[in-house]
Motif scaffolding. Structure first.
Motif, short mmCIF file in Angstrom:
data_model
loop_
_atom_site.label_atom_id
_atom_site.label_comp_id
_atom_site.label_asym_id
_atom_site.label_seq_id
_atom_site.Cartn_x
_atom_site.Cartn_y
_atom_site.Cartn_z
N ALA A 87 2.40 -105.50 -6.88
CA ALA A 87 2.89 -106.86 -7.11
C ALA A 87 3.00 -107.09 -8.59
N GLU A 88 4.20 -107.32 -9.07
CA GLU A 88 4.44 -107.66 -10.46
C GLU A 88 5.33 -108.87 -10.51
N ARG A 89 4.91 -109.86 -11.14
CA ARG A 89 5.66 -111.10 -11.30
C ARG A 89 6.25 -111.61 -9.99
N GLY A 90 5.54 -111.55 -8.89
CA GLY A 90 5.97 -112.11 -7.63
C GLY A 90 6.90 -111.21 -6.83
N THR A 91 7.11 -109.99 -7.21
CA THR A 91 7.95 -109.08 -6.44
C THR A 91 7.10 -107.93 -5.95
N SER A 92 7.56 -107.32 -4.83
CA SER A 92 6.86 -106.16 -4.31
C SER A 92 7.87 -105.05 -4.03
N THR A 93 7.44 -103.84 -4.17
CA THR A 93 8.30 -102.69 -3.88
C THR A 93 7.54 -101.74 -2.99
N LEU A 94 8.30 -101.03 -2.17
CA LEU A 94 7.73 -100.02 -1.29
C LEU A 94 8.31 -98.68 -1.68
N GLU A 95 7.48 -97.72 -1.78
CA GLU A 95 7.94 -96.36 -2.02
C GLU A 95 7.80 -95.60 -0.70
N LEU A 96 8.95 -95.16 -0.14
CA LEU A 96 8.96 -94.45 1.14
C LEU A 96 9.53 -93.06 0.95
N GLU A 97 9.00 -92.13 1.71
CA GLU A 97 9.54 -90.77 1.68
C GLU A 97 10.79 -90.74 2.56
N GLU A 98 11.83 -90.06 2.07
CA GLU A 98 13.09 -89.96 2.81
C GLU A 98 13.24 -88.56 3.38
N ASP A 99 13.82 -88.50 4.57
CA ASP A 99 14.11 -87.21 5.19
C ASP A 99 15.63 -87.09 5.31
N ARG A 100 16.25 -86.53 4.30
CA ARG A 100 17.72 -86.45 4.25
C ARG A 100 18.28 -85.58 5.36
N GLU A 101 17.62 -84.50 5.73
CA GLU A 101 18.10 -83.64 6.82
C GLU A 101 18.13 -84.41 8.15
N PHE A 102 17.09 -85.17 8.41
CA PHE A 102 17.05 -85.99 9.63
C PHE A 102 18.20 -86.99 9.64
N GLU A 103 18.45 -87.62 8.50
CA GLU A 103 19.54 -88.60 8.41
C GLU A 103 20.91 -87.94 8.65
N LYS A 104 21.11 -86.72 8.14
CA LYS A 104 22.36 -86.00 8.39
C LYS A 104 22.53 -85.70 9.88
N ARG A 105 21.46 -85.22 10.52
CA ARG A 105 21.53 -84.93 11.95
C ARG A 105 21.79 -86.20 12.75
N GLU A 106 21.16 -87.30 12.36
CA GLU A 106 21.36 -88.57 13.07
C GLU A 106 22.81 -89.02 12.97
N ARG A 107 23.40 -88.92 11.77
CA ARG A 107 24.82 -89.30 11.61
C ARG A 107 25.73 -88.41 12.44
N LEU A 108 25.44 -87.11 12.48
CA LEU A 108 26.23 -86.18 13.26
C LEU A 108 26.15 -86.50 14.76
N VAL A 109 24.94 -86.75 15.24
CA VAL A 109 24.76 -87.08 16.66
C VAL A 109 25.47 -88.40 16.99
N ARG A 110 25.38 -89.36 16.12
CA ARG A 110 26.04 -90.65 16.34
C ARG A 110 27.56 -90.46 16.36
N ARG A 111 28.11 -89.64 15.46
CA ARG A 111 29.54 -89.39 15.41
C ARG A 111 30.01 -88.68 16.69
N ILE A 112 29.26 -87.66 17.12
CA ILE A 112 29.61 -86.94 18.36
C ILE A 112 29.54 -87.89 19.55
N GLY A 113 28.53 -88.72 19.61
CA GLY A 113 28.40 -89.70 20.70
C GLY A 113 29.57 -90.66 20.74
N THR A 114 29.99 -91.12 19.58
CA THR A 114 31.14 -92.03 19.51
C THR A 114 32.40 -91.36 20.02
N TRP A 115 32.64 -90.10 19.62
CA TRP A 115 33.81 -89.37 20.09
C TRP A 115 33.74 -89.13 21.60
N LEU A 116 32.58 -88.76 22.11
CA LEU A 116 32.45 -88.52 23.55
C LEU A 116 32.69 -89.81 24.34
#
Length: 169
Positions: free
Chosen positions: A6-35
């Motif tokens: 907390a600095e001057r009334g704001t808060s930040t969150l530091e989260l770990e990102e899984d870019r490979e998971f996000e790529k697979r999720e986008r691919l699965v969503r795209r395939i699902g939309t086409w199907l």
């Protein structure tokens, strides 16, 4: 690991990102939309009911036997096979292969046949015709009792016509 500050009334969150998971999720969503889109287009075209893909017409090589039918139908749902048969000597004989007749339940034949006979190979329905060179229209209403491909071999005199129909559950 998440860390909040907390600095001057704001808060930040530091989260770990899984870019490979996000790529697979986008691919699965795209395939699902086409199907889903392909499924909807197929349904609108008649693959699962009425439509241009479902309606079919066929004629024998000598044009003595013609048929209109649905390529795709549902199990235990009434469907029709509209036949036009060329009469010879004031009558017409409609033959259907036994393998087809044994996998359906015939509900109605219009007009009523004058005689019916059956053998191991086929069932023969005889109809009266208006004249020696006329066309007889026959409507066979039936319910498929099995799933998968049905093959009807329709004969009249020396003419033969093969019809294939797919039965959905």
């Amino acid at each position: 690991m998440a860390k909040a500050s907390a600095e001057r009334g704001t808060s930040t969150l530091e989260l770990e990102e899984d870019r490979e998971f996000e790529k697979r999720e986008r691919l699965v969503r795209r395939i699902g939309t086409w199907l889903l889109s392909a499924f909807l287009v197929a349904a609108l075209a008649g693959l699962f009911g009425s439509g241009p893909l479902s309606d079919a017409a066929a004629r024998s090589n000598d044009n003595a036997v013609g048929a209109r039918y649905k390529r795709f139908t549902r199990n235990r749902s009434t469907t029709a096979l509209d036949l036009s048969l060329h009469a010879v000597a004031g009558q017409v004989q409609l033959g259907l292969n036994s393998a087809f007749v044994e996998t359906i339940k015939v509900e109605q034949i219009t007009p009523q046949p004058a005689t019916i006979s059956a053998s191991r190979a086929r069932h023969v329905y005889t109809f009266a015709a208006a004249g020696p060179d006329s066309i007889v229209s026959v409507v066979l209403r039936y319910r498929p009792e099995t799933l998968g491909w049905l093959t009807a071999v329709v004969t009249s005199g020396q003419s033969e016509l093969r019809i294939r129909q797919f039965v959905y559950p």
